[in-house]
Design an enzyme around this catalytic site. Structure first.
Site, PDB file in Angstrom:
ATOM      1  N   ASP A 190     -17.002  22.451  -2.797  1.00  0.00           N
ATOM      2  CA  ASP A 190     -17.511  21.262  -2.181  1.00  0.00           C
ATOM      3  C   ASP A 190     -17.004  20.077  -3.150  1.00  0.00           C
ATOM      4  O   ASP A 190     -17.278  19.986  -4.494  1.00  0.00           O
ATOM      5  CB  ASP A 190     -18.960  21.325  -2.372  1.00  0.00           C
ATOM      6  CG  ASP A 190     -19.842  20.404  -1.911  1.00  0.00           C
ATOM      7  OD1 ASP A 190     -18.989  19.138  -1.711  1.00  0.00           O
ATOM      8  OD2 ASP A 190     -21.129  20.161  -1.787  1.00  0.00           O
ATOM      9  N   VAL A 191     -16.291  19.195  -2.443  1.00  0.00           N
ATOM     10  CA  VAL A 191     -15.516  18.133  -3.031  1.00  0.00           C
ATOM     11  C   VAL A 191     -16.520  17.007  -3.659  1.00  0.00           C
ATOM     12  O   VAL A 191     -15.927  16.616  -4.446  1.00  0.00           O
ATOM     13  CB  VAL A 191     -14.353  17.637  -2.315  1.00  0.00           C
ATOM     14  CG1 VAL A 191     -13.302  18.622  -2.122  1.00  0.00           C
ATOM     15  CG2 VAL A 191     -14.834  16.891  -1.230  1.00  0.00           C
ATOM     16  N   ARG A 206     -10.526  24.149   9.382  1.00  0.00           N
ATOM     17  CA  ARG A 206     -10.289  23.886  10.765  1.00  0.00           C
ATOM     18  C   ARG A 206      -9.547  22.503  10.887  1.00  0.00           C
ATOM     19  O   ARG A 206      -9.246  21.716  10.029  1.00  0.00           O
ATOM     20  CB  ARG A 206     -11.763  23.499  11.748  1.00  0.00           C
ATOM     21  CG  ARG A 206     -12.683  22.895  10.763  1.00  0.00           C
ATOM     22  CD  ARG A 206     -14.093  23.138  11.453  1.00  0.00           C
ATOM     23  NE  ARG A 206     -15.024  22.553  10.321  1.00  0.00           N
ATOM     24  CZ  ARG A 206     -15.531  21.538  10.296  1.00  0.00           C
ATOM     25  NH1 ARG A 206     -15.403  20.858  11.365  1.00  0.00           N
ATOM     26  NH2 ARG A 206     -16.640  21.281   9.438  1.00  0.00           N
ATOM     27  N   ALA A 219     -14.363   1.953   3.951  1.00  0.00           N
ATOM     28  CA  ALA A 219     -14.146   1.582   2.574  1.00  0.00           C
ATOM     29  C   ALA A 219     -13.737   2.643   1.562  1.00  0.00           C
ATOM     30  O   ALA A 219     -12.711   2.743   0.773  1.00  0.00           O
ATOM     31  CB  ALA A 219     -15.474   1.146   2.223  1.00  0.00           C
ATOM     32  N   TYR A 229     -16.780   4.597   5.767  1.00  0.00           N
ATOM     33  CA  TYR A 229     -15.974   5.221   5.921  1.00  0.00           C
ATOM     34  C   TYR A 229     -14.399   4.496   5.732  1.00  0.00           C
ATOM     35  O   TYR A 229     -13.755   4.917   5.010  1.00  0.00           O
ATOM     36  CB  TYR A 229     -15.821   6.068   7.360  1.00  0.00           C
ATOM     37  CG  TYR A 229     -14.724   6.921   7.909  1.00  0.00           C
ATOM     38  CD1 TYR A 229     -14.641   8.160   7.248  1.00  0.00           C
ATOM     39  CD2 TYR A 229     -13.703   6.424   8.530  1.00  0.00           C
ATOM     40  CE1 TYR A 229     -13.723   9.117   7.457  1.00  0.00           C
ATOM     41  CE2 TYR A 229     -12.581   7.363   8.949  1.00  0.00           C
ATOM     42  CZ  TYR A 229     -12.636   8.910   8.301  1.00  0.00           C
ATOM     43  OH  TYR A 229     -11.616   9.566   8.754  1.00  0.00           O
ATOM     44  N   LYS A 257     -11.638   4.960   2.824  1.00  0.00           N
ATOM     45  CA  LYS A 257     -10.121   5.566   3.249  1.00  0.00           C
ATOM     46  C   LYS A 257      -9.360   4.377   2.695  1.00  0.00           C
ATOM     47  O   LYS A 257      -8.118   4.570   2.077  1.00  0.00           O
ATOM     48  CB  LYS A 257      -9.868   5.533   4.571  1.00  0.00           C
ATOM     49  CG  LYS A 257     -10.758   6.778   5.039  1.00  0.00           C
ATOM     50  CD  LYS A 257     -10.327   8.148   4.650  1.00  0.00           C
ATOM     51  CE  LYS A 257     -10.849   9.325   5.262  1.00  0.00           C
ATOM     52  NZ  LYS A 257     -10.364  10.671   4.600  1.00  0.00           N
ATOM     53  N   GLY A 274     -10.633  21.519   2.593  1.00  0.00           N
ATOM     54  CA  GLY A 274     -10.896  21.348   4.298  1.00  0.00           C
ATOM     55  C   GLY A 274     -10.144  22.147   5.039  1.00  0.00           C
ATOM     56  O   GLY A 274      -9.591  21.467   6.216  1.00  0.00           O
ATOM     57  N   ALA A 275      -9.736  23.188   4.903  1.00  0.00           N
ATOM     58  CA  ALA A 275      -8.545  23.855   5.473  1.00  0.00           C
ATOM     59  C   ALA A 275      -9.316  24.837   6.688  1.00  0.00           C
ATOM     60  O   ALA A 275      -8.328  25.619   7.414  1.00  0.00           O
ATOM     61  CB  ALA A 275      -7.725  24.758   4.639  1.00  0.00           C
TER      62      ALA A 275
END
Ligand code: NAP
Length: 246
Positions: A62-63, A15, A156, A154, A158, A12-13
């Site tokens: 796509d992770v 932006r 959960a 979200y 993290k 996710g680099a």
């Protein structure tokens, strides 16, 4: 090992926080494999890296997809070498109250933010173990600790990332590999640009430093953790949140 011999994978680099991390680590002389889900995004990463005189390039990833992780890691290995630094930064939100939450909102967030750590780190750790040196940083969030109404999925994901961090740190510490989480508060990126003026005003009331954070302020902490200076820190979650959660 000198920085110029190291390769950092940053998911996710294209932006936001991921871009700031890529530029920061790149300026330390580390070669960067930065990722985006689109070819345009990957091209823009190659462009800003080359403009900054940083080695490496942009890759499509796509992770949330097993095949994508496998093929991207193979390609990076072939073109640059094995990344001994991995920053798992890619993440999404799909906010909703639990009673209204759709299955896809739950599953997409868990798959992108948490299952991705299993997929990527499992592959990455092999090369680090061989080199007997490695650095993994998982980007979590303040809400993994504080919770936040409307973000059960979200927060959960993290909180899961932070538990994952502590367990993996215990498994591979003896190989010279550190594993940490960095938990940003509210940072000015596309993710928070969706907030209304009223939401921002309410938020600021809860942040002692009375402002949102900048992506570079998160990137500085990541740079410290992956450097030799951060070599005795593992299994930690470092909060970067202007004091909104202590
Ligand atoms: P952002 O500006 O929305 O950027 C998200 C990045 O993740 C983009 O590069 C995007 O790639 C990538 N991405 C999204 N889904 C992906 C997928 N399935 N596979 C691979 N890459 C994917 O986000 P940000 O605000 O910089 O956030 C970065 C990280 O910090 C996230 O993990 C987020 O949860 C965490 N965080 C952010 C804040 C904040 O206030 N901003 C606070 C706490 C934690 P594309 O180029 O394809 O769009």
């Amino acid at each position: 090992m000198s920085n110029s011999e190291k390769i950092a994978l940053i998911t996710g680099a294209s932006r936001g926080i991921g871009k700031a991390i890529a530029l920061n680590l790149g300026r330390m002389g580390i070669r960067i494999a930065g990722t985006s889900t689109t070819q345009d995004g990957a091209d823009s990463i190659s462009e800003y890296l080359s403009e900054a005189g940083i080695g490496g390039g942009g890759y499509m990833l796509d992770v949330s997809e097993d095949n994508s992780v496998e093929s991207c890691m193979l390609l990076i290995n072939k073109e640059l070498g094995h990344p001994l630094i991995v920053v798992n930064n890619a993440g999404i939100t799909r906010d909703n109250l639990l009673l209204r939450m759709k299955d896809t909102e739950w599953l997409d967030v868990i798959n992108t933010n948490l299952n991705s750590l299993y997929r990527i780190n499992k592959v990455a750790v092999k090369g680090m173990t061989k080199a007997r040196w490695g650095r993994i940083v998982n980007i979590s969030s303040v809400v993994g600790s504080s919770g936040n109404g409307g973000q059960t999925n979200y927060s959960a994901s993290k909180a899961g990332a932070e538990g994952f961090t502590r367990s993996l740190a215990q498994e591979i510490g003896s190989r010279g590999i550190t594993v940490n989480s960095v938990a940003p508060g509210f940072i000015e990126t596309d993710m928070t640009r969706a907030l209304t003026e009223v939401q921002v005003k309410n938020l600021l009331g809860k942040i002692p430093l009375n402002r949102l954070g900048q992506p570079e302020e998160v990137a500085e902490v990541v740079a410290f953790l992956i450097s030799e200076h951060g070599g005795y820190i593992t299994g930690e979650t470092i909060h970067v949140n202007g004091g909104m959660y202590m």
